[in-house]
Enzyme design. Sequence first.
Site, PDB file in Angstrom:
ATOM      1  N   VAL A 101       0.841  -1.192   0.000  1.00  0.00           N
ATOM      2  CA  VAL A 101       0.000   0.000   0.000  1.00  0.00           C
ATOM      3  C   VAL A 101       0.878   1.244   0.000  1.00  0.00           C
ATOM      4  CG1 VAL A 101      -1.900   1.177   1.167  1.00  0.00           C
ATOM      5  CG2 VAL A 101      -1.630  -1.300   1.433  1.00  0.00           C
ATOM      6  N   SER A 102       0.692   2.128  -0.985  1.00  0.00           N
ATOM      7  CA  SER A 102       1.396   3.406  -1.045  1.00  0.00           C
ATOM      8  C   SER A 102       2.904   3.185  -0.992  1.00  0.00           C
ATOM      9  CB  SER A 102       0.890   4.308   0.088  1.00  0.00           C
ATOM     10  OG  SER A 102       1.296   5.633  -0.094  1.00  0.00           O
ATOM     11  N   TRP A 103       3.600   3.722   0.013  1.00  0.00           N
ATOM     12  CA  TRP A 103       5.048   3.486   0.166  1.00  0.00           C
ATOM     13  C   TRP A 103       5.338   1.988   0.181  1.00  0.00           C
ATOM     14  CZ3 TRP A 103       7.893   0.916   3.854  1.00  0.00           C
ATOM     15  CH2 TRP A 103       9.260   1.207   3.952  1.00  0.00           C
TER      16      TRP A 103
END
Length: 285
Positions: A101-103
């Site tokens: 997720v994301s980073w």
Amino acid sequence: MSRPFVFRTIDIDGQTIRTAVRPGDSAIAPLLIFNGIGANLELVMPFVRALDPELEVIAFDVPGVGGSSTPSTPFRFPGLAKLAARMLDYLDYGQVNAIGVSWGGALAQQFAHDYPERCKKLVLAATSAGAVMIPGKPKVLMRMASPRRYVQPSYGVRIAPHIYGGAFRRDPDLAMAHASKVRSSGKVGYYWQLFAGLGWTSIHWLHKIRQPTLVLAGDDDPIIPLINMRMLAWRIPNSELHVIDDGHLFLVTRAEAVAPIIMKFLAVEKQRAIMHPEPAVTRAH
């Protein structure tokens, strides 16, 4: 009924890693979660609860986050991927499915690339190919560059609609609930995570990711504009893209809608090849 998480703190080469495993009894490989920047593992619990209760799930706090120790020097993504593989060895896992997720999506890409034998399938949510990404608005990126929203929850609640978009724009209670689960380890760990991604990009090797890949994007994501997710789906050979009507944290705000999409993707196995018998040899008369 979903089983409770089993929390363990383990030591890998002097680095203390806090882990949480939800035992399961599914034929599907366990799901390893790579969380977003500054995000402790409690923040993904609403998403995990929406998944099939029989699916085994592995979550952990990366160095400098939540209950894991902060290293004296920062890791880069290859080092963090190696640490994740060592963690799986310690916990006695072989092959897993991975979601980032994301980073954490960048770390998941690195893990799938560096350890293809350990990663069966890949799910990328609200993430990008790194340094070559089409950035969000400067004001949003400036707020993301600071750990203040984790260190000072009231500030996190105030800026949540602007940085997360989607449902956070409409429901102020979401920001309060999100902030209540934050477990900050301080500023240094956050900056170490920023350093891990400094100058990093996967764009030149995305075509080498052979795992079946599900790309999930929010259509109102101020941090990761949708075009970045389209780029990932275009560059990864065996991928499919789903666009969710929400913002950056759709895994949490739309968990009940997104979880079935992920479960269906994880459950599908490649169709077995059909072995045709040798054609009969026609004899000449």
